[in-house]
Scaffold this motif. Structure first.
Motif, PDB file in Angstrom:
ATOM      1  N   ASN A 175       0.858  -1.176   0.000  1.00 40.28           N
ATOM      2  CA  ASN A 175       0.000   0.000   0.000  1.00 40.28           C
ATOM      3  C   ASN A 175       0.901   1.234   0.000  1.00 40.28           C
ATOM      4  O   ASN A 175       2.118   1.144   0.150  1.00 40.28           O
ATOM      5  CB  ASN A 175      -0.927  -0.009   1.217  1.00 40.28           C
ATOM      6  N   ILE A 176       0.275   2.408  -0.161  1.00 36.63           N
ATOM      7  CA  ILE A 176       1.006   3.666  -0.189  1.00 36.63           C
ATOM      8  C   ILE A 176       0.595   4.503   1.019  1.00 36.63           C
ATOM      9  O   ILE A 176      -0.592   4.606   1.332  1.00 36.63           O
ATOM     10  CB  ILE A 176       0.740   4.438  -1.496  1.00 36.63           C
ATOM     11  N   SER A 177       1.580   5.091   1.699  1.00 40.12           N
ATOM     12  CA  SER A 177       1.301   5.848   2.921  1.00 40.12           C
ATOM     13  C   SER A 177       0.400   7.055   2.673  1.00 40.12           C
ATOM     14  O   SER A 177      -0.383   7.436   3.532  1.00 40.12           O
ATOM     15  CB  SER A 177       2.617   6.299   3.558  1.00 40.12           C
ATOM     16  N   ASP A 178       0.508   7.670   1.502  1.00 42.66           N
ATOM     17  CA  ASP A 178      -0.328   8.822   1.153  1.00 42.66           C
ATOM     18  C   ASP A 178      -1.061   8.527  -0.149  1.00 42.66           C
ATOM     19  O   ASP A 178      -0.454   8.562  -1.224  1.00 42.66           O
ATOM     20  CB  ASP A 178       0.531  10.074   0.995  1.00 42.66           C
ATOM     21  N   PRO A 179      -2.366   8.243  -0.091  1.00 43.43           N
ATOM     22  CA  PRO A 179      -3.107   7.903  -1.315  1.00 43.43           C
ATOM     23  C   PRO A 179      -3.057   9.001  -2.378  1.00 43.43           C
ATOM     24  O   PRO A 179      -3.147   8.713  -3.578  1.00 43.43           O
ATOM     25  CB  PRO A 179      -4.545   7.697  -0.807  1.00 43.43           C
ATOM     26  N   LYS A 180      -2.905  10.267  -1.962  1.00 45.52           N
ATOM     27  CA  LYS A 180      -2.866  11.361  -2.928  1.00 45.52           C
ATOM     28  C   LYS A 180      -1.586  11.370  -3.745  1.00 45.52           C
ATOM     29  O   LYS A 180      -1.500  12.075  -4.745  1.00 45.52           O
ATOM     30  CB  LYS A 180      -3.012  12.693  -2.195  1.00 45.52           C
ATOM     31  N   ALA A 181      -0.589  10.594  -3.306  1.00 46.12           N
ATOM     32  CA  ALA A 181       0.689  10.547  -4.019  1.00 46.12           C
ATOM     33  C   ALA A 181       0.705   9.482  -5.106  1.00 46.12           C
ATOM     34  O   ALA A 181       1.711   9.312  -5.793  1.00 46.12           O
ATOM     35  CB  ALA A 181       1.832  10.295  -3.036  1.00 46.12           C
ATOM     36  N   ILE A 182      -0.407   8.770  -5.287  1.00 45.84           N
ATOM     37  CA  ILE A 182      -0.485   7.727  -6.312  1.00 45.84           C
ATOM     38  C   ILE A 182      -0.790   8.368  -7.665  1.00 45.84           C
ATOM     39  O   ILE A 182      -1.676   9.217  -7.774  1.00 45.84           O
ATOM     40  CB  ILE A 182      -1.573   6.701  -5.959  1.00 45.84           C
ATOM     41  N   GLU A 183      -0.067   7.981  -8.683  1.00 47.92           N
ATOM     42  CA  GLU A 183      -0.335   8.481 -10.023  1.00 47.92           C
ATOM     43  C   GLU A 183      -0.347   7.331 -11.026  1.00 47.92           C
ATOM     44  O   GLU A 183       0.323   6.314 -10.843  1.00 47.92           O
ATOM     45  CB  GLU A 183       0.704   9.517 -10.447  1.00 47.92           C
ATOM     46  N   LYS A 184      -1.126   7.507 -12.075  1.00 46.38           N
ATOM     47  CA  LYS A 184      -1.227   6.494 -13.124  1.00 46.38           C
ATOM     48  C   LYS A 184      -0.089   6.664 -14.121  1.00 46.38           C
ATOM     49  O   LYS A 184       0.332   7.784 -14.413  1.00 46.38           O
ATOM     50  CB  LYS A 184      -2.567   6.625 -13.852  1.00 46.38           C
ATOM     51  N   VAL A 185       0.380   5.527 -14.631  1.00 51.80           N
ATOM     52  CA  VAL A 185       1.458   5.550 -15.617  1.00 51.80           C
ATOM     53  C   VAL A 185       1.035   4.853 -16.909  1.00 51.80           C
ATOM     54  O   VAL A 185       1.861   4.625 -17.782  1.00 51.80           O
ATOM     55  CB  VAL A 185       2.744   4.907 -15.059  1.00 51.80           C
ATOM     56  N   GLY A 186      -0.263   4.530 -17.024  1.00 56.67           N
ATOM     57  CA  GLY A 186      -0.748   3.827 -18.195  1.00 56.67           C
ATOM     58  C   GLY A 186      -0.735   2.328 -18.027  1.00 56.67           C
ATOM     59  O   GLY A 186      -0.094   1.796 -17.101  1.00 56.67           O
ATOM     60  N   ARG A 187      -1.446   1.620 -18.879  1.00 54.08           N
ATOM     61  CA  ARG A 187      -1.526   0.155 -18.872  1.00 54.08           C
ATOM     62  C   ARG A 187      -2.046  -0.372 -17.531  1.00 54.08           C
ATOM     63  O   ARG A 187      -1.675  -1.457 -17.094  1.00 54.08           O
ATOM     64  CB  ARG A 187      -0.160  -0.465 -19.209  1.00 54.08           C
ATOM     65  N   ASN A 188      -2.901   0.431 -16.884  1.00 55.27           N
ATOM     66  CA  ASN A 188      -3.528   0.059 -15.611  1.00 55.27           C
ATOM     67  C   ASN A 188      -2.491  -0.122 -14.505  1.00 55.27           C
ATOM     68  O   ASN A 188      -2.673  -0.929 -13.583  1.00 55.27           O
ATOM     69  CB  ASN A 188      -4.356  -1.215 -15.763  1.00 55.27           C
ATOM     70  N   LEU A 189      -1.395   0.624 -14.578  1.00 55.00           N
ATOM     71  CA  LEU A 189      -0.336   0.568 -13.586  1.00 55.00           C
ATOM     72  C   LEU A 189      -0.255   1.887 -12.820  1.00 55.00           C
ATOM     73  O   LEU A 189      -0.651   2.939 -13.327  1.00 55.00           O
ATOM     74  CB  LEU A 189       1.017   0.290 -14.259  1.00 55.00           C
ATOM     75  N   TYR A 190       0.265   1.794 -11.603  1.00 52.97           N
ATOM     76  CA  TYR A 190       0.402   2.963 -10.740  1.00 52.97           C
ATOM     77  C   TYR A 190       1.814   3.019 -10.171  1.00 52.97           C
ATOM     78  O   TYR A 190       2.529   2.015 -10.111  1.00 52.97           O
ATOM     79  CB  TYR A 190      -0.589   2.914  -9.573  1.00 52.97           C
ATOM     80  N   GLN A 191       2.197   4.217  -9.724  1.00 54.14           N
ATOM     81  CA  GLN A 191       3.453   4.391  -9.026  1.00 54.14           C
ATOM     82  C   GLN A 191       3.319   5.564  -8.058  1.00 54.14           C
ATOM     83  O   GLN A 191       2.350   6.322  -8.105  1.00 54.14           O
ATOM     84  CB  GLN A 191       4.601   4.678 -10.003  1.00 54.14           C
ATOM     85  N   VAL A 192       4.301   5.689  -7.164  1.00 50.10           N
ATOM     86  CA  VAL A 192       4.334   6.831  -6.257  1.00 50.10           C
ATOM     87  C   VAL A 192       4.840   8.042  -7.034  1.00 50.10           C
ATOM     88  O   VAL A 192       5.845   7.956  -7.738  1.00 50.10           O
ATOM     89  CB  VAL A 192       5.240   6.539  -5.049  1.00 50.10           C
ATOM     90  N   ARG A 193       4.119   9.153  -6.934  1.00 48.60           N
ATOM     91  CA  ARG A 193       4.496  10.353  -7.667  1.00 48.60           C
ATOM     92  C   ARG A 193       5.907  10.799  -7.280  1.00 48.60           C
ATOM     93  O   ARG A 193       6.248  10.870  -6.103  1.00 48.60           O
ATOM     94  CB  ARG A 193       3.502  11.479  -7.398  1.00 48.60           C
ATOM     95  N   LYS A 194       6.718  11.074  -8.266  1.00 45.71           N
ATOM     96  CA  LYS A 194       8.096  11.490  -8.018  1.00 45.71           C
ATOM     97  C   LYS A 194       8.114  12.831  -7.276  1.00 45.71           C
ATOM     98  O   LYS A 194       7.364  13.739  -7.600  1.00 45.71           O
ATOM     99  CB  LYS A 194       8.850  11.604  -9.344  1.00 45.71           C
TER     100      LYS A 194
END
Length: 259
Positions: A175-194
């Motif tokens: 999971n991610i400590s801050d949900p607002k820091a999640i961003e989409k990168v395409g292909r139904n994938l996510y990462q932590v915003r840089k």
């Protein structure tokens, strides 16, 4: 140029972006594990130099030396964020179809690095590796998971994989400590915003449901209503710009005829 032209321009541009977001949500309404995008608006205030000047009068009836403070409010898109609310469950009966209930993600490995996903539609490659529909490796213990073929596989609520009662490994759930820091990168994938301070944390209160798939959390009827509303708003702003332009042309022509 009249202020109505600027206000209408800001409004039209904001609703154009809003339509793009809605269209993308509708296009992914049947994508497993997809999380819809939402948006927010705010007013952009434009201050003039005289707004910061204090008009001290020597006496009550003294004339005003500066115009009254004036602030223009122009609405525009204030932010776009991913709605991570739970999607509905669909029964498939396929032992490699997994749905997540709660906050968290699967981890997958791509040629560009490791990413997160909520899409649990998995399959076995020819060499037994557990992969996604795009061919990305599903991770367990930080590496690819290899499973025997043509044998019934059991995966419990904690993501532990067993065959005939013997544990073969466990899915990497995070999971991610801050949900607002999640961003989409395409292909139904996510990462932590840089640039954010968020980090991956253990996924608590997260359950894996074998034989199910999580559907997109897009409400088609609601999105269609939002699309109609945004289209009407865009048309109104266009009308305001057209009317303002006609009024300015009329004024210019009238002034040119004076004398």
């Amino acid at each position: 140029m009249r202020e109505s032209m600027y206000s209408a321009l800001f409004g039209a541009m904001s609703n154009e972006h809003r339509l793009d977001v809605i269209a993308n949500n509708l296009a992914n309404a049947s994508t497993n594990g997809y999380k819809k995008d939402n948006y927010a608006f705010h007013d952009t205030f434009q201050r003039f130099a005289h707004d910061y000047l204090v008009d001290d009068k020597p006496y009550v009836r003294a004339p005003d030396y500066w115009p009254k403070p004036y602030i223009q409010a122009r609405p525009r898109m204030g932010g776009q964020y991913c709605d991570m609310s739970q999607g509905s469950m669909q029964v498939t009966g396929n032992s490699l179809d997994l749905a997540l209930v709660g906050e968290g993600f699967f981890k997958v490995r791509t040629p560009e690095g490791d990413f997160l996903t909520r899409n649990g539609s998995f399959q076995l490659a020819s060499d037994g590796r557990l992969i996604t529909e795009q061919g990305f490796e599903v991770l367990g213990g930080g590496s690819a998971i290899t499973l025997p073929r043509d044998i019934k596989i059991q995966i419990d609520a904690n993501g532990v994989i067993s065959v005939d009662g013997d544990q073969l490994g466990a899915l990497d759930l995070t999971n991610i400590s801050d949900p607002k820091a999640i961003e989409k990168v395409g292909r139904n994938l996510y990462q932590v915003r840089k640039g954010s301070n968020a980090a991956e944390i253990p996924a608590e209160n997260l359950q894996v449901q074998q034989g199910y798939l999580e559907k997109a959390n897009v409400e088609i009827v609601g999105e269609l209503v939002n699309m109609m509303e945004a289209q009407r708003a865009f048309e109104i702003y266009q009308k305001i710009m057209t009317t303002t332009d006609s009024m300015e042309s009329l004024v210019i022509n009238k002034v040119g005829q004076v004398g």
